[in-house]
Design a protein around this motif. Structure first.
Motif, short mmCIF file in Angstrom:
data_model
loop_
_atom_site.label_atom_id
_atom_site.label_comp_id
_atom_site.label_asym_id
_atom_site.label_seq_id
_atom_site.Cartn_x
_atom_site.Cartn_y
_atom_site.Cartn_z
N ASP A 40 6.82 10.01 -15.83
CA ASP A 40 5.62 9.01 -15.93
C ASP A 40 4.40 9.63 -16.11
OD1 ASP A 40 5.01 9.86 -13.25
OD2 ASP A 40 5.24 7.98 -12.46
N GLY A 41 4.30 10.94 -16.01
CA GLY A 41 3.12 11.74 -16.14
C GLY A 41 2.08 11.70 -14.80
N ASN A 42 2.47 11.27 -13.86
CA ASN A 42 1.75 11.10 -12.48
C ASN A 42 2.19 12.00 -11.59
OD1 ASN A 42 -0.28 9.38 -13.72
ND2 ASN A 42 1.05 7.75 -12.96
N GLU A 43 3.48 11.88 -11.37
CA GLU A 43 4.32 12.65 -10.11
C GLU A 43 5.67 12.98 -10.37
OE1 GLU A 43 4.89 8.83 -7.38
OE2 GLU A 43 2.65 10.04 -7.70
N HIS A 44 6.10 14.11 -9.78
CA HIS A 44 7.56 14.39 -9.82
C HIS A 44 8.01 14.11 -8.47
CE1 HIS A 44 11.20 16.98 -10.51
NE2 HIS A 44 10.78 17.66 -9.56
N ARG A 45 9.06 13.43 -8.35
CA ARG A 45 9.74 13.15 -7.13
C ARG A 45 10.94 13.76 -6.90
NH1 ARG A 45 8.92 7.38 -9.69
NH2 ARG A 45 6.94 6.94 -8.85
N ARG A 46 11.03 14.38 -5.44
CA ARG A 46 12.25 15.13 -5.16
C ARG A 46 12.80 14.22 -3.88
NH1 ARG A 46 10.44 20.88 -3.54
NH2 ARG A 46 9.19 19.76 -1.92
N GLU A 64 -0.35 0.66 -6.98
CA GLU A 64 -0.50 1.25 -8.27
C GLU A 64 -0.90 2.75 -7.90
OE1 GLU A 64 -2.19 -1.68 -8.20
OE2 GLU A 64 -0.29 -2.56 -8.71
N GLY A 65 -1.14 3.05 -6.82
CA GLY A 65 -1.58 4.54 -6.48
C GLY A 65 -3.03 4.91 -6.58
N ARG A 66 -3.65 3.80 -6.67
CA ARG A 66 -5.35 4.36 -6.74
C ARG A 66 -5.68 4.43 -5.57
NH1 ARG A 66 -5.06 -0.11 -10.92
NH2 ARG A 66 -5.15 -1.52 -8.90
N PHE A 67 -6.84 5.27 -5.35
CA PHE A 67 -7.17 5.96 -4.18
C PHE A 67 -8.11 4.63 -3.55
CE2 PHE A 67 -10.64 7.85 -1.93
CZ PHE A 67 -10.24 8.51 -0.93
N TYR A 72 0.88 -1.42 -0.17
CA TYR A 72 0.07 -0.09 -0.03
C TYR A 72 0.92 1.25 -0.03
CZ TYR A 72 -3.88 -3.26 1.10
OH TYR A 72 -4.73 -4.22 1.22
N ARG A 73 0.06 2.20 -0.51
CA ARG A 73 0.68 3.58 -0.20
C ARG A 73 -0.04 4.63 0.87
NH1 ARG A 73 2.47 5.32 -6.46
NH2 ARG A 73 3.36 3.47 -6.95
N LEU A 74 0.70 5.10 1.80
CA LEU A 74 0.13 5.98 2.58
C LEU A 74 0.49 7.42 2.04
CD1 LEU A 74 0.86 3.52 4.57
CD2 LEU A 74 -1.33 4.58 5.76
N VAL A 75 -0.61 8.03 1.81
CA VAL A 75 -0.37 9.61 1.31
C VAL A 75 -0.56 10.66 2.05
CG1 VAL A 75 -0.44 11.14 -0.69
CG2 VAL A 75 -0.19 8.79 -1.09
N SER A 76 0.14 11.25 2.75
CA SER A 76 -0.21 12.53 3.61
C SER A 76 -0.44 13.67 2.78
CB SER A 76 0.97 12.84 4.72
OG SER A 76 0.63 13.74 5.41
N VAL A 77 -1.64 14.14 2.32
CA VAL A 77 -2.09 14.97 1.62
C VAL A 77 -1.73 16.68 2.25
CG1 VAL A 77 -3.86 16.05 0.26
CG2 VAL A 77 -3.70 13.79 0.37
N SER A 78 -1.93 16.41 3.67
CA SER A 78 -2.12 17.65 4.45
C SER A 78 -1.85 16.90 5.89
CB SER A 78 -3.09 18.66 4.56
OG SER A 78 -4.36 17.91 5.19
N PRO A 79 -1.38 18.10 6.82
CA PRO A 79 -1.38 17.37 8.35
C PRO A 79 -2.57 16.93 8.74
CG PRO A 79 -0.28 19.51 8.17
CD PRO A 79 -0.98 19.26 6.88
#
Length: 161
Positions: free
Chosen positions: A152-158, A68-71, A52-59
């Protein structure tokens, strides 16, 4: 009159331009990838063991996504702080009777994590101390700028600083 109108237009233009960086800063997400070895629940929904991916969109907002990054689901969180920051990203689960509920998400080297709201039945059980906690070390943690699509057209990684 023309000078006053020019000053007003200049002030408005500068005000609009200054809002751009603030709006962009709000779109930076923290992503933690984890392989969770047991069935677990988030926000009353049960998910099978897996990646899974856990995405912190905000605090205050955490999203659970599949590999695969699907919500899958989103939850409101509270900030939680520690003096002993984990070296690697860590997920904490509350377990009782073979059922696990995600309770906290900690980024790598971060002293501030996100605490999820427990269902009322588990919150009451947690006060009785009848269950136990289980931690899962996550694979990685990275910061994603969702306003700047990458290769990949989805996200830019830093890289995290």
């Amino acid at each position: 009159m023309k000078d006053l109108l020019g000053q007003i237009l200049t002030s408005l233009l500068l005000g609009v331009l200054s809002l751009g960086p603030a709006a962009r800063a709000q779109s930076i997400e923290r992503v933690i990838k984890a392989n969770i070895p047991f069935e677990f629940s988030v926000d009353g929904k049960t998910f099978p063991a897996g990646k899974y991916r856990l995405v912190s969109v905000s605090p205050e907002v955490l999203q659970l996504r599949d590999a695969e990054g699907r919500f899958l689901t989103g939850v409101l969180t509270n900030s939680v702080e520690t003096l002993d920051a984990p070296g690697n990203p860590k997920l904490r689960f509350y377990g009782e009777d073979g059922r696990y509920v995600l309770t906290e998400v900690w980024p790598a080297d971060g002293s501030i994590g996100q605490q999820l709201h427990l269902p009322k039945t588990l919150a009451t059980a947690g006060r009785r101390k009848s269950g136990h906690t289980q931690s899962v070390a996550a694979d990685n943690s990275r910061v994603v700028d969702s306003t700047n699509p990458g290769e990949d057209g989805n996200e830019h990684r830093r890289k995290r600083q």
